[in-house]
Structures are given as C-alpha cells and as structure tokens.
Design a protein around this motif. Structure first.
Motif, PDB file in Angstrom:
ATOM      1  N   ASP A  54       0.639  -1.499  -0.153  1.00 46.00           N
ATOM      2  CA  ASP A  54       0.018  -0.217   0.111  1.00 46.00           C
ATOM      3  C   ASP A  54       0.768   1.460   0.015  1.00 46.00           C
ATOM      4  O   ASP A  54       1.361   1.655   1.455  1.00 46.00           O
ATOM      5  N   ALA A  55       0.930   1.286  -1.322  1.00 41.97           N
ATOM      6  CA  ALA A  55       2.189   2.754  -0.697  1.00 41.97           C
ATOM      7  C   ALA A  55       1.870   4.394  -0.805  1.00 41.97           C
ATOM      8  O   ALA A  55       1.680   5.408  -1.288  1.00 41.97           O
ATOM      9  N   ASN A  56       0.324   4.526  -0.405  1.00 37.53           N
ATOM     10  CA  ASN A  56      -0.022   5.334   0.311  1.00 37.53           C
ATOM     11  C   ASN A  56      -1.158   5.601   1.460  1.00 37.53           C
ATOM     12  O   ASN A  56      -2.034   5.332   1.788  1.00 37.53           O
ATOM     13  N   VAL A  57      -0.036   5.354   2.563  1.00 39.53           N
ATOM     14  CA  VAL A  57      -1.138   5.018   3.883  1.00 39.53           C
ATOM     15  C   VAL A  57      -0.593   6.417   4.847  1.00 39.53           C
ATOM     16  O   VAL A  57       0.519   6.937   5.214  1.00 39.53           O
ATOM     17  N   PRO A 193      12.659   7.611  -9.748  1.00 41.90           N
ATOM     18  CA  PRO A 193      11.613   7.590  -9.862  1.00 41.90           C
ATOM     19  C   PRO A 193      10.838   8.923  -9.398  1.00 41.90           C
ATOM     20  O   PRO A 193      10.857   9.592  -8.550  1.00 41.90           O
ATOM     21  N   ILE A 194       9.499   9.975 -10.146  1.00 37.12           N
ATOM     22  CA  ILE A 194       8.957  10.691 -10.116  1.00 37.12           C
ATOM     23  C   ILE A 194       7.593  10.308  -9.796  1.00 37.12           C
ATOM     24  O   ILE A 194       6.648   9.769 -11.405  1.00 37.12           O
ATOM     25  N   VAL A 195       6.732  10.040  -9.145  1.00 35.87           N
ATOM     26  CA  VAL A 195       5.720   9.660  -9.064  1.00 35.87           C
ATOM     27  C   VAL A 195       3.734  10.238  -8.805  1.00 35.87           C
ATOM     28  O   VAL A 195       4.473  11.198  -7.110  1.00 35.87           O
ATOM     29  N   LEU A 196       3.428  10.658  -9.730  1.00 39.33           N
ATOM     30  CA  LEU A 196       2.646  11.087  -9.564  1.00 39.33           C
ATOM     31  C   LEU A 196       0.964  10.634  -9.114  1.00 39.33           C
ATOM     32  O   LEU A 196       0.891   9.539  -9.297  1.00 39.33           O
ATOM     33  N   SER A 197       1.065  12.150  -8.013  1.00 40.65           N
ATOM     34  CA  SER A 197      -1.002  11.130  -7.700  1.00 40.65           C
ATOM     35  C   SER A 197      -1.689  12.781  -8.149  1.00 40.65           C
ATOM     36  O   SER A 197      -1.601  13.314  -8.547  1.00 40.65           O
ATOM     37  N   VAL A 237       2.342   6.456 -11.959  1.00 42.56           N
ATOM     38  CA  VAL A 237       1.241   7.255 -11.506  1.00 42.56           C
ATOM     39  C   VAL A 237       0.537   6.830 -10.474  1.00 42.56           C
ATOM     40  O   VAL A 237       0.494   5.066 -10.727  1.00 42.56           O
ATOM     41  N   LYS A 238       0.497   7.063  -9.608  1.00 40.36           N
ATOM     42  CA  LYS A 238      -0.131   6.687  -8.553  1.00 40.36           C
ATOM     43  C   LYS A 238      -1.681   6.207  -8.805  1.00 40.36           C
ATOM     44  O   LYS A 238      -2.275   7.166  -9.025  1.00 40.36           O
ATOM     45  N   PHE A 239      -2.495   4.958  -8.025  1.00 41.13           N
ATOM     46  CA  PHE A 239      -3.853   4.982  -8.724  1.00 41.13           C
ATOM     47  C   PHE A 239      -3.983   5.100  -7.193  1.00 41.13           C
ATOM     48  O   PHE A 239      -3.760   3.813  -6.069  1.00 41.13           O
ATOM     49  N   LEU A 240      -5.328   5.661  -6.824  1.00 43.01           N
ATOM     50  CA  LEU A 240      -5.523   6.353  -5.333  1.00 43.01           C
ATOM     51  C   LEU A 240      -6.940   6.678  -5.367  1.00 43.01           C
ATOM     52  O   LEU A 240      -7.852   6.845  -6.938  1.00 43.01           O
ATOM     53  N   PRO A 241      -7.955   6.817  -4.230  1.00 49.39           N
ATOM     54  CA  PRO A 241      -8.853   6.920  -4.293  1.00 49.39           C
ATOM     55  C   PRO A 241      -9.503   8.187  -4.868  1.00 49.39           C
ATOM     56  O   PRO A 241      -8.427   9.063  -4.654  1.00 49.39           O
ATOM     57  N   PRO A 242     -10.389   9.063  -5.967  1.00 45.88           N
ATOM     58  CA  PRO A 242     -10.098  10.339  -6.630  1.00 45.88           C
ATOM     59  C   PRO A 242     -10.941  11.459  -5.523  1.00 45.88           C
ATOM     60  O   PRO A 242     -11.507  10.867  -4.567  1.00 45.88           O
ATOM     61  N   SER A 243     -10.811  12.095  -6.182  1.00 46.90           N
ATOM     62  CA  SER A 243     -11.242  13.568  -5.336  1.00 46.90           C
ATOM     63  C   SER A 243     -12.722  14.010  -6.297  1.00 46.90           C
ATOM     64  O   SER A 243     -12.495  14.288  -7.516  1.00 46.90           O
ATOM     65  N   GLN A 286       3.427  -1.693 -15.968  1.00 50.76           N
ATOM     66  CA  GLN A 286       4.648  -1.349 -15.305  1.00 50.76           C
ATOM     67  C   GLN A 286       5.061   0.118 -14.995  1.00 50.76           C
ATOM     68  O   GLN A 286       6.056   0.346 -14.075  1.00 50.76           O
ATOM     69  N   ARG A 287       4.848   0.966 -14.837  1.00 53.78           N
ATOM     70  CA  ARG A 287       4.869   2.237 -14.509  1.00 53.78           C
ATOM     71  C   ARG A 287       3.185   2.552 -13.507  1.00 53.78           C
ATOM     72  O   ARG A 287       3.329   3.624 -14.138  1.00 53.78           O
ATOM     73  N   ILE A 288       2.944   1.986 -12.718  1.00 54.11           N
ATOM     74  CA  ILE A 288       1.237   2.806 -12.149  1.00 54.11           C
ATOM     75  C   ILE A 288       1.075   1.801 -10.808  1.00 54.11           C
ATOM     76  O   ILE A 288       1.190   0.336 -10.454  1.00 54.11           O
ATOM     77  N   ILE A 289       0.493   1.806  -9.713  1.00 53.01           N
ATOM     78  CA  ILE A 289       0.928   1.961  -8.180  1.00 53.01           C
ATOM     79  C   ILE A 289       0.018   2.122  -7.190  1.00 53.01           C
ATOM     80  O   ILE A 289      -0.556   3.185  -7.314  1.00 53.01           O
ATOM     81  N   PHE A 290      -0.137   1.461  -6.917  1.00 49.34           N
ATOM     82  CA  PHE A 290      -1.379   1.183  -5.776  1.00 49.34           C
ATOM     83  C   PHE A 290      -1.249   2.020  -4.840  1.00 49.34           C
ATOM     84  O   PHE A 290      -0.277   1.362  -4.389  1.00 49.34           O
ATOM     85  N   GLY A 291      -2.480   2.982  -3.850  1.00 49.14           N
ATOM     86  CA  GLY A 291      -2.275   3.391  -2.563  1.00 49.14           C
ATOM     87  C   GLY A 291      -4.201   3.347  -2.219  1.00 49.14           C
ATOM     88  O   GLY A 291      -4.140   3.518  -3.036  1.00 49.14           O
ATOM     89  N   SER A 292      -3.934   3.165  -0.966  1.00 48.18           N
ATOM     90  CA  SER A 292      -5.105   2.946  -0.173  1.00 48.18           C
ATOM     91  C   SER A 292      -5.821   4.408   0.296  1.00 48.18           C
ATOM     92  O   SER A 292      -7.104   4.206   0.520  1.00 48.18           O
TER      93      SER A 292
END
Length: 340
Positions: A54-57, A193-197, A237-243, A286-292
C-alpha cells in the motif's frame, strides 16, 4: 467542480504524442445490447494480487499508529499487505523516525515519505533520516525558479519523489509542469522515480452522464495529458481514491458482493475504467502503483478496503493478466520504494 486539461509538451523539446487508443469495449459503458456485461474474464471478484504494498498510507499524528489503517484494510487487503509507504501530514518528523527505527510493526514500512515545499529556497535533509528508508513528497501548484531548484534538490537525493498535482487549470501552468520536470532533471545521470498523484483517476464531475464522457472535452484532454506525461520514462502514476466530492462506495461482504453491488459502486467502476484504460495504454502496467489513502487535498473520503475492492475489480474487469494485477498492487511499488 474540479476538471482536467491536457498537458502540452515543452516548447521545442518534444512533440505532442498521439492520443492513446484502446477499444471502446474495454472501458466504455455497456450498450443496451450487452446490458451490464463487458467482454470480461469470469468472476473478476476472485482476481487478487498475490501480495500488496500500500503505497499511500497517511499518518496524521505524532505516533506511528496503524490501528486505523488495519481496521479499514480488513481481511482482503490487510492479509495480503507486505509493505507500506507512510505519507506524513503535520507531524513531528524526528519523533516519527525514532519510533520507526525502534519499533517492529506487523506490516513493514518500506518507505517514509518526507514532505518538502517547492517554494522553499533552502532545503535540508536531516541526518536522522538515515535511520529509515525514505522518499520525498511535495505539492505542485505553479512553476517557479524556486520550484525547479527544490525539485532538483529532491531528485539529487536519489530517492523517489511523489508529486501531488494540484495546479490551477490553465494552459500556461500545465505546460510549465513538463518544463519543471525537464529542467529539474537536466544533467542528473540517474533520475529517480517521479510518482504523480491526483492523475488516476483525475478530479471529475460525477453529475456528467457517463454516456457523454467518452467525447467530452475534459476526457479527451485527459488522454492527451497522460500520453504526454508517459514520455518521461522516470514518471509513474499512483492509483488512488479520486477527488470526486463523494466517499468511495462500500463493498458488501464477500458472500453477497456479486449480488448486492450498489448502483453507485457499478457507476464508479465504469468511470474508473474510462480513466484507467488510457493510463494503461500510455504507461503500461509497469508504471502504475496502488495506494489506499486519498491525496490530503482530496474532496472525498475513502476507506482502505472499499478502495482496494473497487480498484482491484476495475483493473480485473479490463481483462488484464495476473502479472498486471501483481505489478500494480505490489511489484511496481517494491521496485520504486523498496530499495534504499
């Protein structure tokens, strides 16, 4: 309502890429002929990653307390969790580091995301941070000379840099974002790496009917935006809950999930797949990362397990292979954050 706009290429440096194309059957809403069905593998609800990072706690207090995350994660996410990236929000950084360096947590922290401000002229990296694995994080609102210098400072640390894109929408600002990346990375032999949210999914108006979304200017702009960003090989790119000005819809218990999925959850998944498709086309798996956790500036709330189920099912319903699922939920975060 928030909206997105295309991110033009830096002038004179790189051409505008073509819009990514996936078959509409992959991420458009079902037609009347197919009802609620896509051409999908059977039972996407049974497709789970073998393990999860989980890449965003988000940690909001001066104690490393994972009890809220553990409760929200539930059995499906919690039992598969093999690592966490902690994002800090208004905390005593040194106190958090001392706790992490002296405490063994049930789920290992593979990186502590240390915030910095792009507008600050003087940046420091305290020596006590050497006690724990770290990454850096910041918020992008506008491009300034100080911002270029600060981003370059962060990248020179050799650790991943997370950027929450919160710039006001204008052609000039969006073009300058590519410019800040180009200038900040110039001359660095190995760019981390530069990770965008706040990109996947982007801010969106839920009142816009999904049948109009396919050809809507904001959606066409989104496709151009992610295509342009994907030309930077170091960008993830981070795959996060949307706004989306609404909480993430809950998932019923496993025994009845397939029967009782709410219309709201089905609608969210359709929209998420609309945005996930172009990102998959542009960035690959290979460039999409999950976070909760949502971005701190998000206008919607989310429970970790609810977002995990929606993110996982949306991905699985696009017919991807198991390797793709494992990459998004585990392998990519391990590659980006897991080595210090």
């Amino acid at each position: 309502m928030n909206s997105t706009a295309p991110l033009p290429s830096s002038k004179g440096t790189r051409p505008r890429p073509p819009k990514p194309r996936l078959p509409l059957s992959a991420f458009s809403p079902p037609s009347s002929a197919t009802g609620e069905s896509f051409q999908l593998p059977s039972s996407p609800t049974t497709t789970h990653p073998k393990a999860i990072i989980d890449a965003n706690v988000i940690i909001a207090g001066d104690a490393v307390d994972l009890s809220t995350w553990k409760k929200e994660a539930g059995s499906m996410l919690g039992s598969r969790a093999d690592g966490l990236v902690l994002s800090l929000l208004n905390v005593d950084l040194e106190k958090i580091v001392e706790q992490l360096s002296s405490t063994e947590l049930p789920t290992p922290v593979i990186s502590l995301s240390v915030p910095f401000k792009l507008e600050d002229k003087d940046q420091t990296f305290p020596s006590y941070l050497s006690k724990v694995p770290t990454s850096l994080s910041t918020v992008f609102n506008q491009s300034t000379p100080e911002g270029i210098a600060s981003l370059r400072w962060a990248l020179e640390r050799g650790r991943p840099v997370d950027i929450d894109i919160q710039a006001a929408i204008s052609d000039a600002v969006l073009e300058s974002f590519e410019d800040i990346i180009s200038k900040a990375t110039a001359g660095i032999d190995k760019v981390p790496p530069i990770v965008l949210s706040n990109i996947l999914p982007p801010p969106h108006d839920l009142e816009l009917p999904i049948v109009k979304l396919v050809n809507h200017p904001t959606y066409l702009a989104f496709q151009s935006q992610v295509a342009a960003l994907s030309l930077f090989p170091e960008v993830y790119v981070k795959f996060l809950p949307p706004s989306w000005d609404a909480p993430t819809p809950p998932t019923p218990s496993l025994e009845v999930a397939e029967i009782t999925d709410s219309q709201q959850k089905k609608e969210w998944k359709r929209r998420i797949k609309m945005y996930l498709g172009p990102v998959m086309e542009a960035f690959g798996y290979q460039r999409i990362i999950f976070g909760s956790s949502p971005c701190p500036t998000s206008s919607g709330s989310s429970v970790a397990s609810d977002w995990y189920e929606i993110a996982r099912e949306s991905l699985a319903e696009l017919g991807v292979e198991q390797d793709f699922v494992d990459a998004v939920f585990y392998e990519n975060a391990k590659k980006v954050y897991g080595s210090d």
